[in-house]
Design a protein around this motif. Structure first.
Motif, PDB file in Angstrom:
ATOM      1  N   LYS A  32       1.112  -1.349   0.134  1.00  0.00           N
ATOM      2  CA  LYS A  32       0.258  -0.259   0.217  1.00  0.00           C
ATOM      3  C   LYS A  32       0.679   0.971   0.449  1.00  0.00           C
ATOM      4  O   LYS A  32       0.629   2.524  -0.318  1.00  0.00           O
ATOM      5  CB  LYS A  32      -0.601  -0.089   0.674  1.00  0.00           C
ATOM      6  CG  LYS A  32      -2.049   1.171   1.259  1.00  0.00           C
ATOM      7  CD  LYS A  32      -3.015   0.850  -0.167  1.00  0.00           C
ATOM      8  CE  LYS A  32      -3.870   2.159   0.473  1.00  0.00           C
ATOM      9  NZ  LYS A  32      -3.347   4.163   0.163  1.00  0.00           N
ATOM     10  N   GLY A  33       1.885   1.004   0.306  1.00  0.00           N
ATOM     11  CA  GLY A  33       3.063   2.311   0.783  1.00  0.00           C
ATOM     12  C   GLY A  33       3.406   2.647  -0.560  1.00  0.00           C
ATOM     13  O   GLY A  33       4.046   3.874  -0.836  1.00  0.00           O
ATOM     14  N   ALA A  34       3.539   1.414  -1.496  1.00  0.00           N
ATOM     15  CA  ALA A  34       4.557   2.321  -2.767  1.00  0.00           C
ATOM     16  C   ALA A  34       3.579   2.635  -3.601  1.00  0.00           C
ATOM     17  O   ALA A  34       3.439   3.208  -4.526  1.00  0.00           O
ATOM     18  CB  ALA A  34       5.104   0.319  -3.691  1.00  0.00           C
ATOM     19  N   ASP A  35       1.838   2.720  -3.718  1.00  0.00           N
ATOM     20  CA  ASP A  35       0.938   2.644  -4.416  1.00  0.00           C
ATOM     21  C   ASP A  35       0.770   4.108  -3.292  1.00  0.00           C
ATOM     22  O   ASP A  35       0.462   5.769  -4.579  1.00  0.00           O
ATOM     23  CB  ASP A  35      -0.335   2.429  -3.865  1.00  0.00           C
ATOM     24  CG  ASP A  35      -0.960   1.049  -4.040  1.00  0.00           C
ATOM     25  OD1 ASP A  35       0.060   0.302  -5.681  1.00  0.00           O
ATOM     26  OD2 ASP A  35      -1.535   0.401  -3.858  1.00  0.00           O
ATOM     27  N   THR A  36       0.774   4.851  -3.044  1.00  0.00           N
ATOM     28  CA  THR A  36       0.971   6.532  -2.611  1.00  0.00           C
ATOM     29  C   THR A  36       2.222   6.967  -2.602  1.00  0.00           C
ATOM     30  O   THR A  36       2.064   7.847  -3.322  1.00  0.00           O
ATOM     31  CB  THR A  36       1.651   6.147  -0.668  1.00  0.00           C
ATOM     32  OG1 THR A  36       0.116   5.413   0.362  1.00  0.00           O
ATOM     33  CG2 THR A  36       1.410   7.337   0.374  1.00  0.00           C
ATOM     34  N   ILE A  37       3.131   6.066  -2.634  1.00  0.00           N
ATOM     35  CA  ILE A  37       4.656   6.762  -3.896  1.00  0.00           C
ATOM     36  C   ILE A  37       4.207   7.638  -5.002  1.00  0.00           C
ATOM     37  O   ILE A  37       4.530   8.428  -5.650  1.00  0.00           O
ATOM     38  CB  ILE A  37       5.671   6.036  -3.760  1.00  0.00           C
ATOM     39  CG1 ILE A  37       6.513   5.521  -2.830  1.00  0.00           C
ATOM     40  CG2 ILE A  37       6.635   6.197  -4.653  1.00  0.00           C
ATOM     41  CD1 ILE A  37       7.476   4.825  -2.836  1.00  0.00           C
ATOM     42  N   ARG A  38       3.121   6.590  -6.002  1.00  0.00           N
ATOM     43  CA  ARG A  38       2.834   7.610  -6.934  1.00  0.00           C
ATOM     44  C   ARG A  38       1.910   7.985  -6.544  1.00  0.00           C
ATOM     45  O   ARG A  38       2.016   9.016  -7.446  1.00  0.00           O
ATOM     46  CB  ARG A  38       2.183   6.211  -7.782  1.00  0.00           C
ATOM     47  CG  ARG A  38       1.330   6.670  -8.789  1.00  0.00           C
ATOM     48  CD  ARG A  38      -0.423   6.507  -8.471  1.00  0.00           C
ATOM     49  NE  ARG A  38      -1.295   6.559  -9.857  1.00  0.00           N
ATOM     50  CZ  ARG A  38      -3.100   7.704  -9.347  1.00  0.00           C
ATOM     51  NH1 ARG A  38      -3.139   7.700  -8.548  1.00  0.00           N
ATOM     52  NH2 ARG A  38      -3.671   7.624 -11.017  1.00  0.00           N
ATOM     53  N   THR A  39       1.077   8.325  -5.885  1.00  0.00           N
ATOM     54  CA  THR A  39       0.411   9.483  -5.101  1.00  0.00           C
ATOM     55  C   THR A  39       0.814  10.582  -5.406  1.00  0.00           C
ATOM     56  O   THR A  39       0.709  11.634  -5.573  1.00  0.00           O
ATOM     57  CB  THR A  39      -0.739   9.232  -3.923  1.00  0.00           C
ATOM     58  OG1 THR A  39      -1.605   7.789  -4.831  1.00  0.00           O
ATOM     59  CG2 THR A  39      -1.670  10.260  -3.922  1.00  0.00           C
ATOM     60  N   ILE A  40       1.524  11.283  -4.579  1.00  0.00           N
ATOM     61  CA  ILE A  40       2.432  11.487  -3.707  1.00  0.00           C
ATOM     62  C   ILE A  40       3.976  12.073  -4.729  1.00  0.00           C
ATOM     63  O   ILE A  40       3.431  13.162  -5.301  1.00  0.00           O
ATOM     64  CB  ILE A  40       2.996  11.646  -2.590  1.00  0.00           C
ATOM     65  CG1 ILE A  40       2.940  10.906  -1.157  1.00  0.00           C
ATOM     66  CG2 ILE A  40       4.111  12.580  -2.214  1.00  0.00           C
ATOM     67  CD1 ILE A  40       1.030  11.926  -1.648  1.00  0.00           C
ATOM     68  N   ALA A  41       3.921  11.382  -5.713  1.00  0.00           N
ATOM     69  CA  ALA A  41       4.649  11.765  -6.990  1.00  0.00           C
ATOM     70  C   ALA A  41       4.468  12.196  -7.503  1.00  0.00           C
ATOM     71  O   ALA A  41       4.504  13.351  -8.227  1.00  0.00           O
ATOM     72  CB  ALA A  41       6.086  10.536  -7.767  1.00  0.00           C
ATOM     73  N   LEU A  42       3.000  12.274  -8.411  1.00  0.00           N
ATOM     74  CA  LEU A  42       2.347  12.546  -8.880  1.00  0.00           C
ATOM     75  C   LEU A  42       1.747  13.960  -8.737  1.00  0.00           C
ATOM     76  O   LEU A  42       1.519  15.313  -9.459  1.00  0.00           O
ATOM     77  CB  LEU A  42       0.835  11.664  -9.813  1.00  0.00           C
ATOM     78  CG  LEU A  42       1.076  10.813 -10.394  1.00  0.00           C
ATOM     79  CD1 LEU A  42       0.290   9.717 -10.253  1.00  0.00           C
ATOM     80  CD2 LEU A  42       1.772  10.994 -11.726  1.00  0.00           C
ATOM     81  N   GLU A  43       1.334  14.622  -7.778  1.00  0.00           N
ATOM     82  CA  GLU A  43       0.756  15.358  -7.025  1.00  0.00           C
ATOM     83  C   GLU A  43       1.981  16.510  -6.341  1.00  0.00           C
ATOM     84  O   GLU A  43       1.598  17.509  -7.241  1.00  0.00           O
ATOM     85  CB  GLU A  43       0.181  15.007  -5.276  1.00  0.00           C
ATOM     86  CG  GLU A  43       0.079  16.280  -4.546  1.00  0.00           C
ATOM     87  CD  GLU A  43      -1.262  16.580  -5.452  1.00  0.00           C
ATOM     88  OE1 GLU A  43      -1.949  18.154  -4.779  1.00  0.00           O
ATOM     89  OE2 GLU A  43      -1.977  16.864  -6.215  1.00  0.00           O
ATOM     90  N   ALA A  44       3.323  15.919  -5.779  1.00  0.00           N
ATOM     91  CA  ALA A  44       4.773  16.830  -6.209  1.00  0.00           C
ATOM     92  C   ALA A  44       4.579  17.170  -7.878  1.00  0.00           C
ATOM     93  O   ALA A  44       5.118  18.820  -7.928  1.00  0.00           O
ATOM     94  CB  ALA A  44       6.100  15.696  -5.813  1.00  0.00           C
TER      95      ALA A  44
END
Length: 235
Positions: A32-44
């Motif tokens: 689940k944390g790996a999916d969060t990487i995707r979310t935060i990278a796109l937002e950043a």
């Protein structure tokens, strides 16, 4: 926002505790944390942050159980096979910081392939700190410097600015975020954090989303970064 940090670093903490709270194995938290990487990278990337440095695996993490380490070694392959097309579409460039040579050959190949595939992208630099430790980073840098001096390649006149060039990550960090409530640095970017703003967020990394990042950035915007000087209202 009126004041956006150029370089943001995040200690992605709380995957295991998140999983335990839900009665799941620790590996589920990492997934689940790996999916969060995707979310935060796109937002950043959307916000215009230039570099996002994520502490994915420290030199101390080798002390963890073998089954957890085995899964963490497979996670880059899972992540990039799922999201590399989206990273490319959003012009995100992948880099890494640390020593890959301790990982299995397959893990090294996956990471190096992602770096090469995205090398020409010009948006956010997504830097994954993997098998990274700041003390080790500085030690290796100084060993390289000493070799150059001994071989006559340079004078023994190192400056602070030149020191940074010997590190895996040469940039100074504007904002450090640590998730899940712990308030320590954990051998991460000790040189680069000299004048960083630090935010310790209680949200576990798997639940850290765009709103949580936005709240941290608003807190950063409210800070008065003086770098050892006085603000405009002080004499």
């Amino acid at each position: 926002m009126n004041k956006m940090p150029e370089t943001v670093a995040i200690i992605m903490d709380g995957n295991g505790r998140w999983a335990k709270s839900k009665g799941l194995p620790r590996t589920a938290g990492h997934k689940k944390g790996a999916d969060t990487i995707r979310t935060i990278a796109l937002e950043a990337n959307r916000l215009g942050i230039k570099k996002l440095i994520l502490y994915a695996f420290s030199t101390e993490n080798w002390k963890r159980p073998e089954d957890e380490i085995s899964y963490l070694c497979k996670l880059p392959g899972i992540f990039f096979s799922k999201y590399i097309k989206e990273l490319m579409k959003n012009n995100i460039r992948v880099t890494f910081a640390g020593e890959l040579n301790r990982f299995p050959k397959e893990t090294q190949e996956v990471i190096n392939k992602a770096v090469m595939q995205t090398a020409h992208n010009t948006g956010l630099e997504l830097c994954i700190a993997i098998n990274y430790g700041s003390r080790r980073e500085m030690l290796l840098g100084m060993q390289e410097y000493a070799r150059e001096v001994a071989e006559g390649k340079r004078e023994n006149n190192l400056t602070e600015e030149e020191f940074s060039k010997y590190l895996f990550i040469p940039e100074e960090v504007d904002l450090l975020i640590r998730t899940s409530g712990e308030e320590r640095i954990s051998n991460f970017l000790l040189w680069q954090l000299a004048y960083s703003e630090l935010i310790f967020d209680k949200t576990p990394w798997p639940d850290f989303d765009e709103k949580a990042l936005d709240a941290c950035l608003k807190e950063y915007e409210s800070r008065d970064r003086r770098f050892g000087g006085l603000n405009t209202n002080e004499n």
